[in-house]
Design a protein around this motif. Structure first.
Motif, PDB file in Angstrom:
ATOM      1  N   ASP A 194     -43.122  36.923  51.668  1.00  0.00           N
ATOM      2  CA  ASP A 194     -42.660  35.908  52.626  1.00  0.00           C
ATOM      3  C   ASP A 194     -43.803  35.374  53.475  1.00  0.00           C
ATOM      4  OD1 ASP A 194     -40.071  36.024  51.796  1.00  0.00           O
ATOM      5  OD2 ASP A 194     -39.394  37.398  53.390  1.00  0.00           O
ATOM      6  N   GLU A 195     -44.897  36.159  53.548  1.00  0.00           N
ATOM      7  CA  GLU A 195     -45.997  35.767  54.431  1.00  0.00           C
ATOM      8  C   GLU A 195     -46.976  34.803  53.770  1.00  0.00           C
ATOM      9  OE1 GLU A 195     -45.696  38.352  52.557  1.00  0.00           O
ATOM     10  OE2 GLU A 195     -47.419  39.690  52.500  1.00  0.00           O
ATOM     11  N   LEU A 196     -46.809  34.555  52.466  1.00  0.00           N
ATOM     12  CA  LEU A 196     -47.847  33.815  51.734  1.00  0.00           C
ATOM     13  C   LEU A 196     -47.672  32.307  51.839  1.00  0.00           C
ATOM     14  CD1 LEU A 196     -47.962  35.995  48.505  1.00  0.00           C
ATOM     15  CD2 LEU A 196     -49.331  36.220  50.601  1.00  0.00           C
ATOM     16  N   ARG A 234     -40.672  34.282  47.153  1.00  0.00           N
ATOM     17  CA  ARG A 234     -40.332  34.928  48.425  1.00  0.00           C
ATOM     18  C   ARG A 234     -39.760  36.316  48.179  1.00  0.00           C
ATOM     19  NH1 ARG A 234     -43.976  32.609  50.872  1.00  0.00           N
ATOM     20  NH2 ARG A 234     -43.831  30.357  50.867  1.00  0.00           N
ATOM     21  N   ASP A 235     -39.692  37.108  49.261  1.00  0.00           N
ATOM     22  CA  ASP A 235     -39.231  38.484  49.126  1.00  0.00           C
ATOM     23  C   ASP A 235     -37.718  38.557  49.017  1.00  0.00           C
ATOM     24  OD1 ASP A 235     -41.668  39.906  49.108  1.00  0.00           O
ATOM     25  OD2 ASP A 235     -41.885  39.598  51.270  1.00  0.00           O
ATOM     26  N   ASN A 236     -37.159  38.036  47.944  1.00  0.00           N
ATOM     27  CA  ASN A 236     -35.749  38.323  47.682  1.00  0.00           C
ATOM     28  C   ASN A 236     -35.536  38.439  46.177  1.00  0.00           C
ATOM     29  OD1 ASN A 236     -34.130  35.970  46.522  1.00  0.00           O
ATOM     30  ND2 ASN A 236     -35.238  34.962  48.196  1.00  0.00           N
ATOM     31  N   GLY A 257     -47.704  42.262  44.828  1.00  0.00           N
ATOM     32  CA  GLY A 257     -46.918  42.465  46.041  1.00  0.00           C
ATOM     33  C   GLY A 257     -45.522  42.969  45.739  1.00  0.00           C
ATOM     34  N   GLY A 258     -44.888  43.500  46.772  1.00  0.00           N
ATOM     35  CA  GLY A 258     -43.491  43.873  46.687  1.00  0.00           C
ATOM     36  C   GLY A 258     -43.168  45.000  45.729  1.00  0.00           C
ATOM     37  N   VAL A 259     -44.181  45.797  45.382  1.00  0.00           N
ATOM     38  CA  VAL A 259     -43.951  46.814  44.367  1.00  0.00           C
ATOM     39  C   VAL A 259     -43.833  48.203  44.989  1.00  0.00           C
ATOM     40  CG1 VAL A 259     -46.375  47.322  43.816  1.00  0.00           C
ATOM     41  CG2 VAL A 259     -44.665  47.393  41.992  1.00  0.00           C
ATOM     42  N   HIS A 264     -38.546  45.209  51.812  1.00  0.00           N
ATOM     43  CA  HIS A 264     -38.479  43.908  51.130  1.00  0.00           C
ATOM     44  C   HIS A 264     -39.192  43.939  49.789  1.00  0.00           C
ATOM     45  CE1 HIS A 264     -36.792  42.464  54.854  1.00  0.00           C
ATOM     46  NE2 HIS A 264     -37.773  43.103  55.472  1.00  0.00           N
ATOM     47  N   ASP A 265     -39.292  45.137  49.207  1.00  0.00           N
ATOM     48  CA  ASP A 265     -40.001  45.288  47.937  1.00  0.00           C
ATOM     49  C   ASP A 265     -38.993  45.302  46.786  1.00  0.00           C
ATOM     50  OD1 ASP A 265     -42.404  45.346  49.213  1.00  0.00           O
ATOM     51  OD2 ASP A 265     -42.431  47.525  49.422  1.00  0.00           O
ATOM     52  N   HIS A 266     -38.986  44.228  46.002  1.00  0.00           N
ATOM     53  CA  HIS A 266     -37.949  44.058  44.984  1.00  0.00           C
ATOM     54  C   HIS A 266     -38.449  44.190  43.562  1.00  0.00           C
ATOM     55  CE1 HIS A 266     -35.292  42.778  48.157  1.00  0.00           C
ATOM     56  NE2 HIS A 266     -36.228  41.934  48.579  1.00  0.00           N
TER      57      HIS A 266
HETATM   58 MG    MG Z   1     -45.038  42.069  50.262  1.00  0.00          MG
END
Ligand code: MG
Ligand code: AMP
Length: 414
Positions: A194-196, A234-236, A257-259, A264-266
């Motif tokens: 979400d921050e990118l 995005r993080d969803n 990311g998100g791993v 919020h890691d999907h």
């Molecule tokens: Mg992330």
């Protein structure tokens, strides 16, 4: 590859970097061969054996600007010969050389019948109608024999050979304007977070520019792959699933990311819902959250890299790069290594494989770290020309000790 019971077990434990690499490589196969124009073959791997279509050189020719003569006429000097013809490169000779005669001949021009030796211009008076030979010249001197370089039908390049400029030249010499090579992996590249923001934007509060699609994309291109950058995700979970639906058309997918196991890691659950995870926990620093699995009906391999840009580029180098090289048909998968004297002591967690960014000086036989090894210091990657690999089981490498170094600026040698 079906995910086996041993894979199921791997998915539930932390595995070593060595085991992770083995598991990844076991899953990779070369892509199907394709016919490409020679101009596009550089950096690919030959999928066919190639042999010479004709002799090279195709005819006896002169290796020097000089005079084509009979060796018996130039065994003793000075010797005066009649110049009966001038032969330039690209022209067939007009006649043959009889005793007492010479042909003025340029480099690459066909040797006239009767002649068996070339005397360099520098060893004569350079005459046009008559020439004085000043240096005794042995039979065969400066004559390039037909077929000396390659013989018609002789094998030149074997399947699996990587195509460097020299191999491209060999293919050109045998008339191959198209060649069969293993395909270049087309690799989908996705950044999640979400921050990118895009790199041409100025980040607002709490936002940062996306480094990974650019850096990982470049790393894919550098190994001969074809990166395909998808829009930021995005993080969803829904957004990620949508992106992966598209991405799984590629030969491989790399996300960043998100791993991890944050709120919020999907990445892991989404990979599992679309395929399966082979492993996701590796004893490595930097780069601990790293997932490997497959998605979709074609079982497209997917690498979930950590978001931290140092970790993502580093785990790409250690695990993804060799995998994509195998896909591209290469048999040499790994960078050269060296044992070098460490300039600075390094502390590390004993149970992890630790990679420090280093600057190797091969002449001096030494290596130093790039400075702060915080995994958030991305500029250290740009300073480094190697990774210092410190194995599990030690918690400190002393200054002056010999350490294993991966030379990341050099091409693979094993
Ligand atoms: Mg992330
Ligand atoms: P994550 O793995 O998503 O928890 O992210 C770890 C750290 O890396 C966070 O500080 C993220 O903001 C940062 N990060 C994640 N993806 C990127 C990216 N594509 N470019 C730059 N920084 C990133």
């Amino acid at each position: 590859m079906a995910i086996s019971s041993s894979a199921a077990r791997a998915a539930n434990r932390t595995i070593s970097v060595d085991e992770a690499l083995e598991r990844v490589l076991a899953r990779m196969r070369p892509l199907p061969p394709r016919d490409v124009p020679l101009a596009e073959a550089l950096g690919t791997v030959l999928a066919e054996a190639v042999s010479a279509d004709m002799d090279l050189p195709p005819f006896h020719n002169s290796g020097m600007d000089g005079y084509a003569v009979r060796a018996s006429d130039v065994a003793t000097v000075p010797s005066r010969l009649r110049v009966t013809m001038h032969i330039a490169a690209g022209q067939p000779p007009a006649g043959r050389i009889e005793p007492g005669e010479a042909a003025r001949i340029m480099t690459g021009a066909p040797l006239p019948d009767g002649a068996d030796t070339i005397v360099r211009i520098e060893d004569t008076d350079a005459g046009m109608e008559r020439v004085e030979i000043r240096v005794a010249t042995a039979r065969g001197t400066s004559v390039r024999l037909a077929g000396e370089d390659m013989r018609a039908g002789s094998p030149l390049l074997e399947r699996g050979r990587r195509l460097r400029p020299a191999e491209i030249g060999v293919l050109a010499s045998t008339g191959r304007s198209r060649v069969s090579v293993f395909g270049r992996p087309r690799v989908a590249v996705i950044s999640t977070g979400d921050e990118l923001v895009e790199i041409d934007e100025r980040p607002g509060p709490g936002k940062i520019r996306d480094i990974n699609r650019s850096a990982v994309g470049a790393a894919i291109r550098a190994l001969g792959g074809d990166p395909w950058q998808l829009p930021l995700v995005r993080d969803n979970a829904e957004a990620l699933r949508g992106a992966l639906q598209e991405a799984m058309q590629a030969d491989a997918v790399v996300t960043s990311g998100g791993v991890s196991v944050g709120d919020h890691d999907h990445v892991k659950p989404v990979i599992e819902s679309m395929g399966s995870i082979d492993f996701w926990s590796m004893a490595i620093r930097p780069g601990k959250p790293f997932a490997f699995g497959e998605i979709g009906p074609r079982r497209t391999p997917i690498f979930g890299l950590p978001g931290n840009p140092v970790s993502s580029l580093l785990t790409f180098e250690i695990l993804v790069r060799p995998a994509l090289r195998r896909m591209a048909g290469h048999s040499l998968l790994h960078r050269p290594r060296a044992r070098l004297r460490l300039a600075d002591a390094i502390d590390k967690p004993a149970h992890l494989r630790f990679f420090a960014r280093g600057v190797a000086d091969l002449m001096a036989g030494s290596v130093r770290i790039t400075g702060s090894q915080g995994s958030n210091v991305f500029t250290s990657m740009a300073l480094a020309n190697c990774l210092i690999a410190l194995r599990e089981g030690t918690s400190r490498a002393e200054a002056g000790s010999a350490v294993e170094v991966i030379l990341t600026d050099l091409p693979e040698d094993h």
